[in-house]
Design a protein around this motif. Structure first.
Motif, mmCIF file in Angstrom:
data_model
loop_
_atom_site.group_PDB
_atom_site.id
_atom_site.type_symbol
_atom_site.label_atom_id
_atom_site.label_comp_id
_atom_site.label_asym_id
_atom_site.label_seq_id
_atom_site.Cartn_x
_atom_site.Cartn_y
_atom_site.Cartn_z
ATOM 1 N N UNK A 63 -20.448 40.410 19.241
ATOM 2 C CA UNK A 63 -21.097 39.695 20.259
ATOM 3 C C UNK A 63 -21.055 38.195 19.972
ATOM 4 N N UNK A 64 -20.400 37.430 21.024
ATOM 5 C CA UNK A 64 -20.331 35.924 20.666
ATOM 6 C C UNK A 64 -21.546 35.463 20.173
ATOM 7 N N UNK A 65 -22.607 35.488 20.926
ATOM 8 C CA UNK A 65 -23.827 34.551 20.722
ATOM 9 C C UNK A 65 -24.409 34.962 19.245
ATOM 10 N N UNK A 66 -23.788 35.904 18.395
ATOM 11 C CA UNK A 66 -24.558 36.236 17.315
ATOM 12 C C UNK A 66 -23.629 34.992 16.093
ATOM 13 N N UNK A 67 -22.760 34.403 16.574
ATOM 14 C CA UNK A 67 -21.956 33.549 15.887
ATOM 15 C C UNK A 67 -20.966 34.405 14.967
ATOM 16 N N UNK A 68 -21.136 35.726 15.056
ATOM 17 C CA UNK A 68 -20.205 36.410 13.849
ATOM 18 C C UNK A 68 -18.552 36.403 14.465
ATOM 19 N N UNK A 69 -18.481 36.704 15.627
ATOM 20 C CA UNK A 69 -16.788 36.882 16.121
ATOM 21 C C UNK A 69 -16.145 35.464 15.581
#
Ligand code: UCC
Length: 633
Positions: free
Chosen positions: A467-473
């Motif tokens: 999930x993009x807004x976790x900053x993980x991708x």
């Protein structure tokens, strides 16, 4: 409770039932009391008021997973602290790194996110139609530039306040910074590389000011540099693919005309670039021997137009979106030749060495960051009745990632150590040979491993890792470039062969000697015996391979190049892990990591040689397989 439930259920109609659960005593499963128009019944309102409708209206349930928390990346990294305590003669860098780590966790990481969600954009024209070619970057990107100067992220390497350990100190700082930097490490890598090239060629006019700007700690004076090497025909094969020509001017400068296909961090203040000098008849020398190295400043005229440059477009990339990468038309860009004519590739090689080391630092840092986040998350996420950290299979997976991250770190820092020795003028011939061999090796190995480890790391957050807004991708997207730019895995594998050939095997000689010496302290430590045995065995397999390969044709070696580079990386890293585990301040984890690493196939080139993988029949078979067609003779 059971009686209450029974009474309630008897009075509920239409399949609406109340269930008891451990975490929440009462849950209304379904209400049949919503009218056809969707209005709620009185009965439902009662339930709502009583708080028994956890998934209705504005309520979205009461459970929210705690996010993984980034803590001070210096304090969180036992190996980094151990390595520096072991090697640095002074402790001053440790307090600076600790303070910087605090800043990264509490301030800078947020800027990095801001760079990601506010990517650069290109404004071609002003509102009155004039061509301006402005690359608009986020305020956070600009803050990164100031921070980089203040923190001495390039300067430390040139101030050399810590002698031979200055590069280790500088790169440790970048290691902490990199995953939070919004890819600002890219312009810093090129800036460092440009400073190194200028230093090696001479810091007099026209590059004197540039050198002092690249290496300053004053934000308002600080410049970044580009490295414009890549053209449409020449990504890897720079020697044949470079079309840009340099037209001599009467004042001794040149005007460049050409098209640069990938220019990273294009908002740089200056650049180093390659071009072919035209003679009076317009003739040029083809191939590598026709290339010279040029210095150019990026400036604007009084109307705000870029002088001698048009920005064609920004690249739409898989990752590194925080940073502008552009296609540039060089249309009479004023430049100064700073290498001898025809010595362009050899002169820019110093830049390649530095940027490849930076690349490796970023790769090791990406692995470290994902492990730090995953292990924090494992203390917060509950599944199947216990925290992730209490699931042995999950811990095994994180431990495997940890071993990779440790190996990468030690290999990278060892190359930085060698660079520091060379720059302090104390490098032995063995050090110089090792540095030449290990630079492509560490770049290609860590670049590849970063993708694997970060990908594995994302999995440990389940769906949230996607999930993009976790900053993980973004960690994964940014890792993917590390094996591509600054020389792909195969190009660097061939560079390994090239430096072996050019040194008449001396780089390998240095490698075998030094690797053996790294094992010397382990003979008295019985716990490490299996690792030492595996390593010794792999080392002699590698020697055997080299002896056989030396008698074979070039095609044989080319097919073995990648496996050879991997073998060099794995064996050397294993030796570094063993050596570190022998240090008097080593922890049981250091020993465990060395043992686990040495369970790898340390010498894949020998394994595959034994299977005949490099025999001359392999290329036609490979091609037949790839194209699924009969073998052509
Ligand atoms: O992608 C780019 C910018 C991205 C942003 C930077 C981010 C950094 C990381 C940030 C972290 C987040 S710029 C484009 C990158 N492109 C490449 O890396 C090119 C890849 N191709 C190669 O590396 C090739 O092997 C070439 C271009 C070097 C091959 O060219 P040649 O002309 O065939 O090379 P030769 O003939 O083998 O060597 C020419 C001279 C020799 O010197 P002399 O003549 O004195 O013997 C070589 O020894 O160059 C020397 N040389 C080297 N020296 C060649 N390669 C090296 C080397 N690796 N180290 C030292």
């Amino acid at each position: 409770m059971a009686v209450c439930l029974a009474l309630l259920n008897r009075h509920l109609t239409g399949g609406c039932r109340v269930w008891c659960s451990v975490s929440r005593p009462l849950v209304l499963v379904r209400s049949a009391h919503v009218t056809e128009s969707g209005a709620r019944s009185d009965e439902e309102e009662v339930w709502r008021a009583a708080g028994y409708l956890p998934f209705s209206g504005s309520k979205i349930g009461s459970f929210f997973q705690e996010r993984p928390v980034l803590k001070n990346p210096f304090l969180e990294d036992a190996l980094l602290r151990g390595y520096l305590s072991r090697h640095l003669p002074q402790q001053a860098p440790l307090s600076d790194l600790c303070a910087f780590g605090e800043r990264v966790a509490n301030e800078v990481d947020e800027w990095g996110r801001e760079c990601e969600i506010t990517p650069p954009r290109l404004v071609h024209f002003d509102s009155w139609g004039r061509r301006v070619d402005h690359i608009v970057t986020s305020p956070a990107w600009k803050r990164m530039k100031d921070l980089s100067a203040q923190e001495g992220l390039v300067a430390i390497g040139y101030e050399r306040s810590f002698g031979e350990w200055s590069r280790v100190y500088q790169m440790s700082k970048l290691f902490i910074f990199s995953p939070s930097s919004g890819l600002y490490t890219c312009p810093l890598a090129m800036t460092d590389g440009a400073a190194k090239v200028i230093q090696s060629l001479g810091t007099s006019w026209p590059v004197d000011e540039a050198y002092s700007r690249l290496t300053t700690r004053q934000p308002e004076y600080f410049w970044t540099s580009g490295q414009w090497m890549t053209e449409r025909q020449g990504g890897s094969d720079v020697g044949h693919g470079t079309e840009t020509v340099a037209v001599p001017q009467t004042d001794g400068s040149y005007k460049l005309h050409g098209f640069k296909w990938f220019t990273s961090a294009t908002d740089a203040d200056m650049t180093l670039t390659l071009a072919r000098v035209q003679d009076r008849t317009g003739a040029i020398t083809p191939g590598s021997l026709g290339l010279s190295l040029f210095y150019a400043e990026v400036s604007r005229d009084e109307d705000g137009r870029l002088k001698g440059i048009e920005v064609q477009r920004l690249k739409d990339k898989l990752g590194t979106r925080q940073m502008p990468t552009a296609e540039l038309l060089l249309d009479g860009l004023q430049a100064h030749r700073i290498s001898e004519e025809g010595r362009g590739v050899a002169s820019i090689a110093n830049m390649l060495t530095i940027t490849r080391i930076h690349n490796s630092v970023s790769a090791a840092a990406a692995m470290r960051r994902v492990v730090q986040l995953a292990r924090d998350y494992a203390t917060r996420r509950n599944a199947f009745g216990k925290l992730l950290k209490d699931h042995s299979l999950h811990m095994q997976t994180l431990a495997r990632m940890e071993v990779e991250a440790r190996g990468a770190f030690l290999m990278v820092m060892d190359v930085c150590r060698l660079l520091g020795r060379e720059e302090s003028g104390i490098a032995t011939q063995l050090d110089t040979n090792l540095l030449r061999l290990l630079t492509p090796v560490v770049k290609l190995y860590t670049g590849k491993q970063a993708v694997a480890v970060v990908s594995e790391g994302l999995e440990s957050f389940g769906g949230q890792g996607y999930i993009e807004d976790t900053g993980l991708p973004g960690l994964l997207r940014d890792a993917q470039v590390l094996s591509i730019w600054e020389g792909t895995t195969n190009i660097l594998s061939l560079d390994v062969l090239r430096c072996v050939a050019r040194s008449s095997g001396m780089v390998l000689h240095a490698y075998f000697n030094h690797t053996k010496s790294l094992l010397s302290g382990a003979s008295s430590i019985s716990l490490l015996a299996p690792a030492v045995k595996a390593l010794d065995h792999a080392l002699s397999e590698l020697k055997d391979f080299v002896q056989v390969a030396a008698t074979r044709e070039a095609g044989y070696l080319e097919l073995a190049a990648r496996d050879l580079a991997y073998s060099l990386a794995r064996i050397y890293t294993g030796a570094l892990l063993i050596d570190h585990a022998c240090w008097k301040g080593a922890s049981p984890s250091d020993t465990y990591a060395a043992l686990r690493w040495c369970e790898h196939d340390l010498c894949p080139v020998a394994t595959k040689q034994a299977r005949g993988c490099y025999d001359p029949s392999t290329p036609p078979l490979d091609a037949a397989l790839v194209y699924d067609r009969p073998i052509q003779n």
